[in-house]
Design an enzyme around this catalytic site. Structure first.
Site, PDB file in Angstrom:
ATOM      1  CB  SER A 103      34.332  15.951  55.672  1.00  0.00           C
ATOM      2  OG  SER A 103      33.303  15.702  56.609  1.00  0.00           O
ATOM      3  CB  SER A 158      31.997  18.310  58.124  1.00  0.00           C
ATOM      4  OG  SER A 158      33.382  18.236  58.300  1.00  0.00           O
ATOM      5  CE  LYS A 178      30.610  13.483  55.404  1.00  0.00           C
ATOM      6  NZ  LYS A 178      30.840  14.455  56.497  1.00  0.00           N
TER       7      LYS A 178
END
Lengths: 51, 465
Positions: free
Chosen positions: B159, B183, B81
């Site tokens: 996310s 997330s 990420k």
């Protein structure tokens, strides 16, 4: 790190002014819910500081 | 390389590397090229790193040639990420104000994976600032809305959006994501991959963007529970650079897992047939179950207050500079600004109630080993729909464990999301939540479930580039 679950509130018009009001309202609603929740006076916050 | 490679779990790739069916450099090139070619189709790619990866993989090959073996992650490509710093390369946090940001220190988790011989082939897209206190739309990302490999008109979840999409589409064997409140679990559930949210403090966050100091966690999204265990073992451990570090390590020890027949779960399928069926699979394997409900707390207001306060404090300079207005999502912009107005008394009250939440969960786990519920009751939303629109599909009834994601994050509990079927062609999943540092138990239950089902092996229709 935050999902739609945290985002789900009643639909608010997509304008800065409306979203600003909605944000303040969300804080106010949360504050009211917390205020209603009674806790023992001895309860300490859930964080720790390591010196 | 064929699809058999692109969808193989870590354990299989590792075995094939050792048999010299391919080299680490060949594997890094194949995954790196695939991620670079197909990642943009899903808006999943933040930064391709194929050249860097192949160079690193050649060094790994040289080590393996000298019989310097580092374990099952050696030579395995992965994605991260884009909130994890990789020195000398852009780390955007998914947000326009940081699109040219280059940090000079690599995140601890990336250093740990590098030490295990794993090879970073690309940074993956995310919701801007990991969602901040709240956001309204899948568009809330520097990279555009992340598309779900199972249906390009639907969202991947967030996310850790690119992490979920990239693993699902076979663009990386595993990825790192992060979770403050859902997330990791959201993209795992919506994309049909297996995701692990570790216990708070088990994995260092040094070098990761902070959104909420007391809630942030980093964890893996993988093809199955076993792979999650292998990755967690590599990234866990104490870190003096992370003030929230628990100073504990994790060793994946499935051989010492308690028998499923010795375990008792608190369950709530919420009347969803697919969730009840999944729980039934574990029950047939010998798991004892009983109906469970969450301790009675205002989880939403607690989370809103803590996250809103901490995020606003962290991003106060962004807000003060006015650059916060460069974010995509108006709701996030206004929630960040409003977070600065949350009184200290409310933050402290929320943190005090949180102590009681933690204590109640401790009591709950005296009697139960694990809680099981749908990860989300709905499937991924359509990209065109705002996230505050009613969830697609039939509306589920109330679930006594319905706030488990919020509650589990507030209490710092680990969770494993495992795919358990499809609704309207989209993946659905259950979550297993246990007491702090019970990751081995969750992983063994997840593995048991995946030995009896094949949902985690299903592949979305990914056409060649």
């Amino acid at each position: 790190m935050v999902t739609r679950a945290a985002a789900q509130t009643a639909s608010v018009p997509l304008t800065t002014a409306a979203q600003a009001v909605a944000a303040k309202d969300a804080n106010q609603r949360a504050a009211e819910a917390l205020a209603k929740f009674e806790i023992p006076i001895s309860t300490e916050p859930a964080f720790q500081f390591k010196a | 390389m064929t699809d058999d490679v692109f969808y193989a779990p870590i354990t299989e790739l590792s075995a094939r590397l050792r048999k010299k069916e391919f080299s680490a450099a060949e594997l890094a090139k194949a995954f790196g090229d695939r991620l670079a070619a197909l990642g943009p189709r899903y808006n999943a790619l933040a930064l391709p790193l194929t050249e860097v990866a192949v160079k690193r993989a050649k060094a790994v090959d040289a080590e393996m040639k000298r019989d310097r073996l580092r374990g099952p992650l050696q030579g395995i490509p992965f994605g991260a990420k884009d909130l994890l710093a990789f020195a000398g390369h852009r780390t955007t946090w998914g947000a326009k104000p940081y699109e040219m940001q280059v940090l000079d220190e690599t995140a601890t988790v990336l250093n740990k994976l590098d030490g295990s011989g794993a090879v970073l082939v690309g940074k993956l897209s995310m919701i801007e600032l990991a969602g901040g206190p709240s956001y309204r739309s899948a568009e809330a990302s520097l990279f555009g809305p992340c598309k779900n490999p199972w249906d390009l008109t639907r969202w991947s979840g967030g996310s850790s959006s690119g992490s979920g999409a990239a693993v699902a589409a076979g663009l990386v064997p595993f990825a790192l994501g992060s979770e403050t409140s859902g997330s990791i679990l959201s993209p795992s559930a919506y994309c049909g991959v297996t995701g692990l949210r570790p216990t708070y403090g088990l994995v260092s966050r040094h070098g990761a963007m902070a959104l909420s100091w007391t809630l942030d966690k980093i964890g893996p999204l993988c093809r199955n529970a076993e792979d999650c265990g292998l990755v967690l073992q590599a990234i866990s451990g104490g870190d003096p650079k992370d003030p929230g570090s628990a100073g504990k390590s994790f060793y994946y020890t499935p051989q010492y897992a308690r028998k499923i027949t010795e375990l008792k779960a608190g369950v709530a399928g919420g009347g969803l047939a697919w969730a009840e069926t999944a729980i039934g699979v574990l029950r047939e394997a010998g798991l004892k179950t009983e109906a469970a409900k969450l301790p009675d707390f205002p989880y939403g207001p607690i989370l809103t207050t803590i996250l809103g306060s901490e995020a606003a404090s962290i991003f106060e300079p962004l807000i003060a500079s006015g650059k916060v207005d460069q974010l995509q999502d108006i709701r996030q912009i206004e929630r960040l600004k409003a977070g600065l107005q949350i009184p200290a008394k409310d933050y402290l009250k929320a943190m005090r109630i949180r102590s009681l939440v933690r204590d109640k969960f401790r009591e709950l786990f005296y009697d139960l080993d694990v809680l099981i519920a749908p990860t989300y009751p709905n499937i991924a939303s359509r990209l065109a729909d705002p996230l505050d629109a009613p969830a697609p599909g039939p509306q589920p009834g109330p679930n006594p464990l319905g706030a488990l994601i919020q509650a589990g994050n507030l209490a710092g509990l680990p969770a494993l999301s495992v795919p358990c079927g499809f609704e309207a062609g989209m993946p659905v999943a259950i979550q297993l939540v246990g007491p702090p540092f019970s990751e081995n138990l969750l992983l063994s239950l997840g593995h048991e479930f995946q030995q009896r089902t094949d949902w985690h092996k299903r592949r979305p229709p990914v056409a060649a580039a």
